[in-house]
Design a protein around this motif. Structure first.
Motif, PDB file in Angstrom:
ATOM      1  N   GLU A  87       0.671  -1.283  -0.156  1.00  0.00           N
ATOM      2  CA  GLU A  87      -0.013  -0.010   0.111  1.00  0.00           C
ATOM      3  C   GLU A  87       1.048   1.296   0.037  1.00  0.00           C
ATOM      4  OE1 GLU A  87      -3.283   0.077   2.663  1.00  0.00           O
ATOM      5  OE2 GLU A  87      -3.154  -2.094   2.933  1.00  0.00           O
ATOM      6  N   GLU A  89       2.764   4.544  -0.733  1.00  0.00           N
ATOM      7  CA  GLU A  89       2.491   5.625  -1.919  1.00  0.00           C
ATOM      8  C   GLU A  89       3.731   5.528  -3.131  1.00  0.00           C
ATOM      9  OE1 GLU A  89       1.719   9.145   0.093  1.00  0.00           O
ATOM     10  OE2 GLU A  89       0.188   8.418   1.297  1.00  0.00           O
ATOM     11  N   VAL A  92       3.277   3.102  -5.575  1.00  0.00           N
ATOM     12  CA  VAL A  92       2.017   3.747  -6.378  1.00  0.00           C
ATOM     13  C   VAL A  92       2.868   4.712  -7.321  1.00  0.00           C
ATOM     14  CG1 VAL A  92       0.128   4.574  -6.902  1.00  0.00           C
ATOM     15  CG2 VAL A  92       0.202   3.246  -4.784  1.00  0.00           C
ATOM     16  N   TYR A  93       3.359   5.513  -7.070  1.00  0.00           N
ATOM     17  CA  TYR A  93       4.056   6.571  -7.728  1.00  0.00           C
ATOM     18  C   TYR A  93       5.105   5.856  -8.716  1.00  0.00           C
ATOM     19  CZ  TYR A  93       3.059   9.839  -4.215  1.00  0.00           C
ATOM     20  OH  TYR A  93       2.321  10.686  -3.357  1.00  0.00           O
ATOM     21  N   LEU A  96       3.034   3.991 -11.461  1.00  0.00           N
ATOM     22  CA  LEU A  96       2.518   4.723 -12.573  1.00  0.00           C
ATOM     23  C   LEU A  96       3.539   5.652 -13.315  1.00  0.00           C
ATOM     24  CD1 LEU A  96      -0.576   6.198 -10.420  1.00  0.00           C
ATOM     25  CD2 LEU A  96      -0.566   4.323 -11.758  1.00  0.00           C
ATOM     26  N   TYR A 103      -3.383   0.164 -10.235  1.00  0.00           N
ATOM     27  CA  TYR A 103      -2.799  -0.451  -9.213  1.00  0.00           C
ATOM     28  C   TYR A 103      -3.658  -1.069  -8.070  1.00  0.00           C
ATOM     29  CZ  TYR A 103       0.734  -0.276  -5.354  1.00  0.00           C
ATOM     30  OH  TYR A 103       1.813  -0.794  -4.467  1.00  0.00           O
ATOM     31  N   LEU A 127      -7.044   3.142  -9.332  1.00  0.00           N
ATOM     32  CA  LEU A 127      -6.371   2.986  -8.426  1.00  0.00           C
ATOM     33  C   LEU A 127      -7.157   2.333  -6.984  1.00  0.00           C
ATOM     34  CD1 LEU A 127      -4.506   6.442  -8.050  1.00  0.00           C
ATOM     35  CD2 LEU A 127      -3.661   4.189  -9.081  1.00  0.00           C
ATOM     36  N   ASP A 128      -6.525   1.104  -6.497  1.00  0.00           N
ATOM     37  CA  ASP A 128      -7.414   0.703  -5.343  1.00  0.00           C
ATOM     38  C   ASP A 128      -7.574   1.768  -4.337  1.00  0.00           C
ATOM     39  OD1 ASP A 128      -7.502  -1.002  -2.674  1.00  0.00           O
ATOM     40  OD2 ASP A 128      -7.346  -2.300  -4.231  1.00  0.00           O
ATOM     41  N   PRO A 131      -4.715   2.617  -1.248  1.00  0.00           N
ATOM     42  CA  PRO A 131      -3.810   3.901  -1.700  1.00  0.00           C
ATOM     43  C   PRO A 131      -4.584   4.979  -2.385  1.00  0.00           C
ATOM     44  CG  PRO A 131      -3.624   1.956  -2.886  1.00  0.00           C
ATOM     45  CD  PRO A 131      -4.646   1.460  -1.959  1.00  0.00           C
ATOM     46  N   GLY A 132      -5.467   4.783  -3.093  1.00  0.00           N
ATOM     47  CA  GLY A 132      -5.843   5.767  -4.202  1.00  0.00           C
ATOM     48  C   GLY A 132      -6.693   6.853  -3.420  1.00  0.00           C
TER      49      GLY A 132
END
Length: 212
Positions: A87, A89, A92-93, A96, A103, A127-128, A131-132
Motif C-alpha cells: 500500500e 504511496e 504507487v508513484y 504509474l 494499481y 487505483l485501489d 492507496p487511491g
C-alpha cells in the motif's frame, strides 16, 4: 470491445490460478494466460498479444517495474494493471511512472478485481481504494475509477456509511434523507452488487477500503 485477453504475471502459482479461474468465468474475457516472471511476460507478449497484463511488482529477474516499462515501450496498446500487497504511496508513484494504468491490492474483493481489469481494458485509470484515497489529490488530473464503479456517488456514500456500522436511521441522519429512502438505496446497492444481505455488503465494502 469484443473480448479481453489477459496475461497474469506473478511468481506465486496459487495467485495466478485463482485470478485465472475468476476471469475465465467472465463473458467479456476471451483468454487468460500466465507467466511467472517479467522476462516470461515479455516473451509471451511477443507471440500472443494481450489487452491487459496483471503485473506483480516483486518477482525474480527484472521485476515488475522494469517489465512494466518495457511492455509500455514495446506494446503501447497493452494496459498494465499492477497487482501487489504493497500500500506504499512510493510504490504507487513508481508503478504509474513506469506506465502502469492501474494499481490493485492482491487482497481486493473479486468484484473489485474484475472492475479493475475492465476499467484498464476500457482505457480508464484504476487505483485501489486504499492507496487511491491518499493519492487522489496528487493525481487530480487522472480519471481514477472508484471501488464499485457500477454504483452512483450517492449509493457509494450509503455503502460507505453502512460499512462503518451505521443503521438506516443513522445513515439517513448523516445524509439528511429519510430511513425509507435509505432502505431503497440499500436495496438497489444489494441488487447491483449481487448481495444477499447487510453482513455480506459490509464485508465486501470493507475489503474495498470503505467504512474507515
Amino acid at each position: 470491445m469484443t473480448g479481453t485477453r489477459v496475461l497474469v504475471v506473478d511468481d506465486h502459482p496459487t495467485f495466478r490460478r485463482g485470478v485465472r479461474a475468476l476471469l475465465e468465468r467472465l463473458d467479456d474475457v476471451v483468454k487468460v494466460e500466465e507467466a511467472e516472471t517479467g522476462e516470461q511476460a515479455l516473451e509471451a507478449l511477443a507471440s500472443a498479444p494481450a489487452d491487459v497484463v496483471m503485473m506483480d511488482l516483486l518477482m525474480p529477474g527484472i521485476g515488475g517495474l522494469a517489465a512494466t516499462q518495457q511492455i509500455v515501450d514495446r506494446h503501447p496498446g497493452v494496459a498494465v494493471l499492477v497487482t501487489t500487497m504493497s500500500e506504499s504511496e512510493d510504490a504507487v508513484y513508481r508503478a504509474l511512472h513506469a506506465g502502469a494504468r492501474g494499481y490493485l491490492l492482491k487482497d481486493a474483493a473479486p468484484d473489485t478485481m474484475v472492475a479493475a481489469v475492465r476499467a484498464v481494458a476500457g482505457g480508464q485509470m484504476f487505483l485501489d481504494a486504499k492507496p487511491g484515497d491518499r493519492l487522489s489529490a496528487y493525481f487530480g488530473g487522472i480519471d481514477v475509477l472508484p471501488a464499485f464503479p457500477e454504483l452512483t456517488e450517492r449509493e457509494r456514500e450509503v455503502l460507505d456509511l453502512l460499512a462503518a456500522g451505521l443503521d438506516n436511521a443513522a445513515i439517513g441522519g448523516r445524509l439528511s434523507l429519510s430511513p425509507k429512502t435509505i432502505r431503497n438505496y440499500v436495496s438497489v446497492i444489494f441488487a447491483k452488487l449481487g448481495l444477499s444481505g447487510r453482513s455480506e455488503a459490509i464485508i465486501m465494502a470493507r475489503d474495498a477500503g470503505l467504512g474507515s
